[in-house]
Design a protein around this motif. Sequence first.
Motif, short mmCIF file in Angstrom:
data_model
loop_
_atom_site.label_atom_id
_atom_site.label_comp_id
_atom_site.label_asym_id
_atom_site.label_seq_id
_atom_site.Cartn_x
_atom_site.Cartn_y
_atom_site.Cartn_z
N VAL A 42 -2.03 -2.79 -10.70
CA VAL A 42 -1.60 -1.52 -11.30
C VAL A 42 -2.39 -1.21 -12.56
O VAL A 42 -2.65 -0.03 -12.85
CB VAL A 42 -0.09 -1.57 -11.61
CG1 VAL A 42 0.37 -0.26 -12.26
CG2 VAL A 42 0.71 -1.82 -10.34
N LEU A 69 -14.43 3.87 -8.35
CA LEU A 69 -14.02 2.53 -7.97
C LEU A 69 -15.24 1.65 -7.80
O LEU A 69 -16.33 2.13 -7.49
CB LEU A 69 -13.23 2.55 -6.65
CG LEU A 69 -11.92 3.36 -6.64
CD1 LEU A 69 -11.39 3.45 -5.22
CD2 LEU A 69 -10.91 2.70 -7.54
N TRP A 81 -7.84 -3.24 -5.14
CA TRP A 81 -7.19 -3.33 -6.45
C TRP A 81 -7.06 -4.77 -6.94
O TRP A 81 -5.95 -5.30 -7.07
CB TRP A 81 -5.80 -2.67 -6.43
CG TRP A 81 -5.85 -1.24 -6.03
CD1 TRP A 81 -5.40 -0.69 -4.88
CD2 TRP A 81 -6.44 -0.15 -6.78
NE1 TRP A 81 -5.64 0.66 -4.85
CE2 TRP A 81 -6.29 1.02 -6.01
CE3 TRP A 81 -7.08 -0.06 -8.02
CZ2 TRP A 81 -6.75 2.25 -6.43
CZ3 TRP A 81 -7.54 1.18 -8.44
CH2 TRP A 81 -7.37 2.31 -7.66
N LEU A 108 -7.79 5.60 -2.71
CA LEU A 108 -6.84 4.82 -3.50
C LEU A 108 -6.10 3.82 -2.63
O LEU A 108 -5.89 2.67 -3.01
CB LEU A 108 -5.84 5.75 -4.20
CG LEU A 108 -6.41 6.72 -5.24
CD1 LEU A 108 -5.30 7.61 -5.79
CD2 LEU A 108 -7.09 5.97 -6.37
N ILE A 131 1.39 2.98 -3.35
CA ILE A 131 0.27 3.51 -4.14
C ILE A 131 0.38 5.02 -4.36
O ILE A 131 0.22 5.49 -5.50
CB ILE A 131 -1.07 3.11 -3.51
CG1 ILE A 131 -1.28 1.59 -3.66
CG2 ILE A 131 -2.23 3.88 -4.14
CD1 ILE A 131 -2.55 1.07 -3.02
N HIS A 176 -8.48 0.87 -1.33
CA HIS A 176 -9.10 -0.06 -2.30
C HIS A 176 -8.27 -1.34 -2.42
O HIS A 176 -7.05 -1.33 -2.28
CB HIS A 176 -9.20 0.63 -3.65
CG HIS A 176 -9.99 -0.15 -4.67
ND1 HIS A 176 -11.24 -0.65 -4.42
CD2 HIS A 176 -9.69 -0.52 -5.94
CE1 HIS A 176 -11.68 -1.30 -5.49
NE2 HIS A 176 -10.75 -1.23 -6.42
N ALA A 196 0.66 6.59 -8.04
CA ALA A 196 -0.40 7.51 -8.46
C ALA A 196 0.17 8.82 -8.96
O ALA A 196 -0.31 9.38 -9.96
CB ALA A 196 -1.37 7.75 -7.30
N GLU A 203 -5.53 -1.66 -13.05
CA GLU A 203 -6.78 -1.01 -12.61
C GLU A 203 -6.49 0.40 -12.11
O GLU A 203 -7.24 1.34 -12.41
CB GLU A 203 -7.44 -1.84 -11.51
CG GLU A 203 -8.76 -1.28 -11.03
CD GLU A 203 -9.37 -2.11 -9.90
OE1 GLU A 203 -10.46 -1.75 -9.43
OE2 GLU A 203 -8.75 -3.10 -9.48
N LEU A 204 -5.42 0.56 -11.35
CA LEU A 204 -5.04 1.90 -10.86
C LEU A 204 -4.79 2.84 -12.02
O LEU A 204 -5.21 4.01 -12.01
CB LEU A 204 -3.79 1.79 -9.98
CG LEU A 204 -3.22 3.09 -9.43
CD1 LEU A 204 -4.23 3.80 -8.55
CD2 LEU A 204 -1.94 2.82 -8.64
N ARG A 205 -4.14 2.36 -13.06
CA ARG A 205 -3.86 3.18 -14.24
C ARG A 205 -5.17 3.65 -14.88
O ARG A 205 -5.33 4.83 -15.22
CB ARG A 205 -3.04 2.37 -15.25
CG ARG A 205 -2.66 3.14 -16.52
CD ARG A 205 -2.23 2.18 -17.62
NE ARG A 205 -1.17 1.31 -17.19
CZ ARG A 205 0.12 1.60 -17.32
NH1 ARG A 205 0.49 2.73 -17.87
NH2 ARG A 205 1.05 0.74 -16.91
N LYS A 217 0.81 -1.22 0.00
CA LYS A 217 0.00 0.00 0.00
C LYS A 217 0.84 1.27 0.00
O LYS A 217 0.43 2.30 -0.53
CB LYS A 217 -0.93 -0.01 1.22
CG LYS A 217 -1.95 -1.13 1.24
CD LYS A 217 -3.09 -0.83 0.29
CE LYS A 217 -4.22 -1.84 0.45
NZ LYS A 217 -5.36 -1.53 -0.41
#
Length: 860
Positions: A401, A427, A397, A392, A362, A395, A366, A403-405, A359
């Motif tokens: 990465v 989300l 996820w 963020l 992140i 979450h 980000a 999904e984060l993107r 975590k």
Amino acid sequence: MIDVNSLRSIGIFKEFSQEALAGIIPCLTEKTVPADTTIIYRGDPGSSMFLILNGTVAVTLINDEGIEYTLTTQGKGDVFGEMALMTGEPRSANVKAVTDVHLAELSQEAFLDLVSAFPVLNESLLRLVAQRRARSTVRQQFARLEREEVIANLFAQQAPEIDHFIGTTRWTAETNAAITRLAGADGNVLILGERGTGKDLAARLIHMHGKAENRPLYHLDCANPPPIQRDGERGKEGEKDALHLEIAQESALFGHGAGAGTYAMGIRRGYLELADRGCVILENIEALSPRVQRLLVQYHREGSFLPKGGRQQVSSRCRLIATASRPLVELTEGGRLDPELLEVISAQTLHLKPLRERKKDIPVIAEHFLDQYNRKFGKGVSGFSKEASNLLIDHGWPLNVDELRQVLERAVAIAEESTITEREIFLNLPSFSATGKFNLLRIPSVRDLLGHPMFPAGLQYVTIPVIVILIAYTLAGPRDNNLANLVVWAVWWPILIVSIFFTGRSWCAYCPMPSLGGYLSRFRKKFLPVPGVVLKYGIWLGIVGFVIIYQAEHLFRMFEDARATGFLLLTILSGATVTTLLFGRRSWCKHVCPLGRMVAQFATISLLELGSNSNVCSSQCRTHDCVKAGNCPMGLHPSAASVSKDCIFCLSCVKSCEHRSVRIDARFPWLELLRKEKWEFSGALFAVFLTACVLAIKLPEWGPFRRFILHEPEPTRSLLAGFREGLPVLSGFVALPLLVSGFPARKDWSRHFSLSGYVYLFVAFSGCFDIYLHEFVYKGHNLLPWAVHLFSFGSLELPDSLTPNLGTMKALFPIITLAGGIPSLLMLRTLADKYAFPPYLYRGHQVILFVCMLLFLLIL
């Protein structure tokens, strides 16, 4: 003759130095082609590319009617034939000389040598391919390749946008070091990790940082290989049956000869041939068919292979970097990989952690994506709000990465301000119905209110004067028909009970009792340690104290006798003040207060709880301001405050947490019991005692009980008689749940009682509320007349027409009773299923609860 100046006119060589161009000239073969001569034919093997030194050529195709038409023309400085050379696909179009043409031909072998010596050549060709792919006039050339996506392998040659894994955690540093170490080695590599963890990035970094960084790099998704053509038609992307998948995998890796099957319209060179001396990335290697796996093992052993339909062996040596989304145990035990192949590719293994396990990385990742998408969309977003950042971090996820993107790309695209807020973070969050919780601090107006410096501490400026006035007037005013006494029992107590259900122990945050002692204790610098007996048995002192107070309210007729009420309030205030002066701030609340003990137990079933985002606390917090310098009067960290009986909602942690990690969740009232792990005997006994107290107070006043059990038609007002009548009911009802739980015969009776006793909280709460609401319904109509009489010094009397009639509120009593009894029965059923109650335990408590509900409906 080819010279440096003629080469400099070729677009792809513009960035080359004169020395480099001089080194390239020996690799080229000079040709002159007369006008109207076809230089290359569609379908020919792509074994070379051509540079136009002078003249003009036409790129043509022949349509279904046999008519040749021109796609585009090219002149001096242009290049043709590069796509077939780089992809290994057959020529996709004809090229014919329009005028006499002076050419320089570059063979595949010479091309590979030049790319190794001059990496910029590969980049120049990739830019050229990208530009041509975008032109509508030549798009048909790409469409006629066996798979347009094969072009993606050309762009895989380019270095990735980042040259390391981004993050600040130890794992990130170790992973980057491992990539560097693997890049310096020669063996094959197996990369394991969930989808979206960056396996492809790791594979490309291993190649780009390695000894063969200037060598070819090809990528194959084994689960989705380039589709084959069957019967002269382009293969359908959706066809993933085992046979066609296997043929497509073999064709992509090993190539095929012309006529190898209905899908083989011409010669195709496989990735293992094209990547000779380079690297092949095998994504989702577990999707390879068993037969292709064995072919791959054989190739690795012998260093050569025979393409299907081919006539001669192809020699090649490439490094294999395989990726898999399943754990190594599943790959081995599940039989997804041939043991020999697994041995070949897993000599060196790299494990990538999912995003939820790192975590702390992140926020850094980000920020990287924020910069990237600012450039893409021409935005100037500078950062994230605390709420957005916490979303963020918190979450899970599942797609890591990747999904984060996607989430951040959408956020930057729609952002209208300089900071991304939680409104732009989309989300797939669990709904309230799924979790039973909703963070109220996500509502801006609620956060502004609860974050105000004067809330809730400022309410003490109201409660302290009020309690002082109430005590003074109950002691100094009339003994009967006392307005202050009526306010205590008909207003204050019903409001207190309701506030517990809606806001937990929030009353304790602005309770005037410890506050007065707190002001006086400011003059002391040192306090005595809390006695060990209080620390050990404080909860039992609270239970006994509340039961005594609860019974004393009725034995001493405090609802009618203002003096008794005044002495009770004064006793509690004195106890709180003396305890605070001796043992320090909130020592009364933590260890002794009987009312606080009752409030704490009922807060277990409140609609509100305070907690924290543990992901943010563990990954972002370095200051621990929420507990530093005694910020929390109860000595709790927000992550431990979700046990509602301990948190008094002073909100100091909300105000001091710079990361906005603290949550105030609206929840289902039964949620805390459902997730409870430690079941205290004392808590269960308190819930039973509270229920028994309601019966002990009201049952002796019920006519049928007096006539048939006590044989006294009228209630007695004697203290001794009231004690004599109530004690058997109190002790008898407490004994029943104990006996049903197996006391004293069964060894596990204590555990059974600790589990089942808590279900009485709901029915006890409804009974307590009914008792005090009874005072408001039956006596509340006197509040306004008495107030007018008091403040007018007896000169005014309120007319009956203006006196409120509260009789219709009697209908609330059965509703409140059922609202407490039914959840108790449902919770009993839930706990019985969860903990496998024996039938006698479940049925016994079920009968007790039914009888209790029935009695409450009759006597309240």
